[in-house]
Design a protein around this motif. Sequence first.
Motif, PDB file in Angstrom:
ATOM      1  N   SER A   1      -1.201   8.102  -3.038  1.00 32.87           N
ATOM      2  CA  SER A   1      -1.240   6.705  -2.602  1.00 32.87           C
ATOM      3  C   SER A   1      -1.693   5.830  -3.765  1.00 32.87           C
ATOM      4  O   SER A   1      -2.406   6.286  -4.673  1.00 32.87           O
TER       5      SER A   1
ATOM      6  N   ASP B   1       0.864  -1.183   0.000  1.00 29.62           N
ATOM      7  CA  ASP B   1       0.000   0.000   0.000  1.00 29.62           C
ATOM      8  C   ASP B   1       0.903   1.236   0.000  1.00 29.62           C
ATOM      9  O   ASP B   1       1.195   1.838   1.034  1.00 29.62           O
TER      10      ASP B   1
ATOM     11  N   ARG C   1      -2.219   1.232  -4.635  1.00 31.10           N
ATOM     12  CA  ARG C   1      -1.986  -0.165  -4.289  1.00 31.10           C
ATOM     13  C   ARG C   1      -1.101  -0.778  -5.370  1.00 31.10           C
ATOM     14  O   ARG C   1      -1.484  -0.837  -6.532  1.00 31.10           O
TER      15      ARG C   1
END
Length: 261
Positions: free
Chosen positions: A246, A12, A248
Motif C-alpha cells: 500500500s 490510497d 498514498r
Amino acid sequence: MSRLPFMTLDSDVVDVVYMNWLVDEALAAPFAPPGARLWSHQGRTPLTVLTYRHGHFGTRWMGPLRRWMPSPLQSNWRLYLAEPLFDAPPIPTVAFVYNMMDSLAYVAGTRLFSDALPSHWPARFDFRVTPDEAIIGIAPGDGSAPRLAARAVRAAGAGGAVLPPPWSGIFNGWPDAIVRLASQDAAVVEVPMAEGAPARSALATIALPVDAASVEPLLLDTHTLDCPLLQRLDADPEALCFLLPSVRFSALSERLLRASA
C-alpha cells in the motif's frame, strides 16, 4: 485546462505490483520524449510495468467525500531518464510509455483534462493479488492498449529478496534497486503538436512515499508471460518483480515544458 489551477489528486493505492525488465536502450529510445536520454547500463535500460488498484481516486479538496470516489485499476508502463528534460526540475523522472485504466470515465477524464496521462482503455483488464500470487491480464481488443499476461508468485522469506543477474551488476543490493525503481518524483510524455510546431513534453509531479522495508519480492512465472512489446524491445528473460502492499499516491502538478532551443 492548462490555464486553470491544477487540482491535486489523491489515492490510497493498494497491491502495487512492479514488473521490471532490462530492454535494448536503442529500441526503447523512440518511446521517450524528444531530447530525453534514458538511464542505461551496458546498452540495457529498465522498463517497468507498474499495476495497482487505486483507493478512491479523486481531488484532494473533496476531503472525506473522496471515499465515495471509485477505485479503478491502472497499469503504468515507464522508462527511466538519465537526467530531467530541459525546463524540468532536477528530480528523479520517468517517461510514460503507456497508461491503462479499466474505467471508461477515468480514461475519458485523462484524455480531456491531462496532457501528461493520456490513458488507454483495454477490452479486458484483470488484476488480482492473493496471499500466494499476483496475476495480470490486459487484452487490448480493437483499442490502442498493449497486451500483457503474467503471473508472479510471492517469494516467502528474506531469501527471495536477492537480486539475480544481470540486476545484481546494476544495483548495490535489493534496497538500492527498490529505491531506484520505485521512488520517482516526476513523469514526462510527448504531447502531440500542430504540424511544424516544435516538439513539446508534458511534466507531471507526484508524491509516492515508498516504504522500501514493506516491499515483498515476487518471482515471475515466465511460462505465463505474453507481451509483444517486450519481444519488440528484446527484453532479458530475467525479470525483477516485487509487491508494495500500500502507498498514498498524490498527483501534485502538471504543465507543458518549454521547447529546447
